[in-house]
Design a protein around this motif. Structure first.
Motif, PDB file in Angstrom:
ATOM      1  N   ASP A   1       1.280 -25.612 -13.003  1.00  0.00           N
ATOM      2  CA  ASP A   1       2.598 -25.295 -12.477  1.00  0.00           C
ATOM      3  C   ASP A   1       2.819 -23.803 -12.717  1.00  0.00           C
ATOM      4  O   ASP A   1       3.300 -23.406 -13.778  1.00  0.00           O
ATOM      5  CB  ASP A   1       3.673 -26.118 -13.184  1.00  0.00           C
ATOM      6  CG  ASP A   1       5.065 -25.867 -12.615  1.00  0.00           C
ATOM      7  OD1 ASP A   1       5.162 -25.272 -11.525  1.00  0.00           O
ATOM      8  OD2 ASP A   1       6.045 -26.258 -13.275  1.00  0.00           O
TER       9      ASP A   1
ATOM     10  N   ARG B   1       1.612 -23.716  -2.676  1.00  0.00           N
ATOM     11  CA  ARG B   1       1.785 -24.701  -3.748  1.00  0.00           C
ATOM     12  C   ARG B   1       1.333 -26.099  -3.316  1.00  0.00           C
ATOM     13  O   ARG B   1       1.956 -27.116  -3.640  1.00  0.00           O
ATOM     14  CB  ARG B   1       3.222 -24.718  -4.267  1.00  0.00           C
ATOM     15  CG  ARG B   1       3.573 -23.414  -4.978  1.00  0.00           C
ATOM     16  CD  ARG B   1       4.725 -23.558  -5.922  1.00  0.00           C
ATOM     17  NE  ARG B   1       4.832 -22.352  -6.755  1.00  0.00           N
ATOM     18  CZ  ARG B   1       5.030 -22.354  -8.056  1.00  0.00           C
ATOM     19  NH1 ARG B   1       5.124 -23.501  -8.711  1.00  0.00           N
ATOM     20  NH2 ARG B   1       5.130 -21.227  -8.734  1.00  0.00           N
TER      21      ARG B   1
ATOM     22  N   GLN C   1      -1.853 -26.917 -18.861  1.00  0.00           N
ATOM     23  CA  GLN C   1      -0.446 -26.977 -18.489  1.00  0.00           C
ATOM     24  C   GLN C   1       0.368 -27.767 -19.515  1.00  0.00           C
ATOM     25  O   GLN C   1       1.551 -27.483 -19.737  1.00  0.00           O
ATOM     26  CB  GLN C   1      -0.293 -27.614 -17.105  1.00  0.00           C
ATOM     27  CG  GLN C   1       1.125 -27.652 -16.582  1.00  0.00           C
ATOM     28  CD  GLN C   1       1.710 -26.259 -16.374  1.00  0.00           C
ATOM     29  OE1 GLN C   1       1.050 -25.385 -15.835  1.00  0.00           O
ATOM     30  NE2 GLN C   1       2.943 -26.064 -16.820  1.00  0.00           N
TER      31      GLN C   1
END
Length: 271
Positions: free
Chosen positions: A46, A37, A216
């Motif tokens: 995300d 990440r 996103q």
């Protein structure tokens, strides 16, 4: 009209697909960082769940046709031109819908040295078809972390395509814009639209942080991605990114123009 066979030959000759300049070493490093990440590889996405390195390799192999064997750790990557062509056909269908509906569109790139001409051709055609090509937050400052530390960039639009310029561009002039994977430019643009009460894009066309950052935030987003950038493919698999076209994003800028002509021909948007 350019035929599918002609474009396939071009993809292979220009190394946009087939054996490409991206290496397996680059891809595996990116998958490791994405799995950890690292924001440099998430580029605005995300993920809904954890993705391991082998899962990412399997996903990119499925979407792009790269060799799927985990034991293969070096050498050039290979993109299946059939997958690239199928994605370009889907891309053309979405552009046709945008033109038919007269949707506002936002275009942006983190690869202006390579892809500016490709996006500009799309922007010209969509504008001629009646779409509003948005230029949101033009001139707004965007602070982006680079390998040299935090640098202030400015959001700009060239021929309808969003990009950022760094301080050096202001001094010397003529640069097409800075290379960046950051989602901050598209976030800045969309925040400006929210502050103004619209208009918002019905479609975002872009790459890197523009593609993943808009997706996103819930905007329909389509665009190209290289095999060493797993975020767009994860976004597509999870549903936040609508469509990804697999191709090498580091070849000569002129080599992307036949792709624009092919897409616009099939969308019936050629001028």
């Amino acid at each position: 009209m350019q035929t599918t066979a002609e474009l396939r030959a071009h993809l292979l000759a220009a190394r946009l697909a087939g054996t490409v300049g991206t290496t397996r070493e680059e891809s595996l490093r990116s998958y490791r960082l994405f799995a950890a990440r690292d924001p440099r590889l998430l580029i605005g996405l995300d993920p809904e769940r954890a993705w391991g390195e082998r899962e990412l390799l399997a996903l990119v192999a499925d979407r792009c046709g790269v060799p799927a064997e985990p034991a293969r750790t070096s050498g050039p990557e290979a993109i299946d031109p059939g997958r690239t062509l199928a994605a370009l056909d889907a891309f053309a269908r979405r552009l046709a819908v945008a033109a038919e509906r007269g949707e506002p569109v936002l275009l942006g790139t983190g690869h202006p040295h390579r892809l500016l001409g490709f996006y500009a051709a799309l922007a010209d055609a969509l504008s001629a078809a009646g779409c509003v090509v948005l230029a949101l937050a033009q001139g707004r400052c965007v602070d982006i972390t680079t390998r040299f530390g935090l640098r202030t960039h400015h959001l700009d639009y060239v021929r309808g395509v969003g990009l950022v310029r760094g301080p050096a561009a202001e001094r010397s002039g003529g640069e097409p814009g800075a290379h960046t994977h950051s989602p901050l430019p598209v976030r800045t643009a969309l925040a400006a639209a929210a502050d103004a009460g619209g208009p918002f894009p019905g479609l975002l066309i872009g790459d890197h942080g523009w593609l993943c950052g808009a997706g996103q935030l819930g905007f329909e987003a389509v665009g190209p991605a290289d095999v060493n950038d797993p975020a767009p493919f994860v976004g597509e698999a999870e549903g936040s990114v609508s469509l990804v076209v697999p191709l090498d994003d580091g070849v000569r800028s002129d080599d992307y123009l036949p792709l624009a002509r092919y897409v616009l021909d099939r969308a019936r948007l050629s001028q």
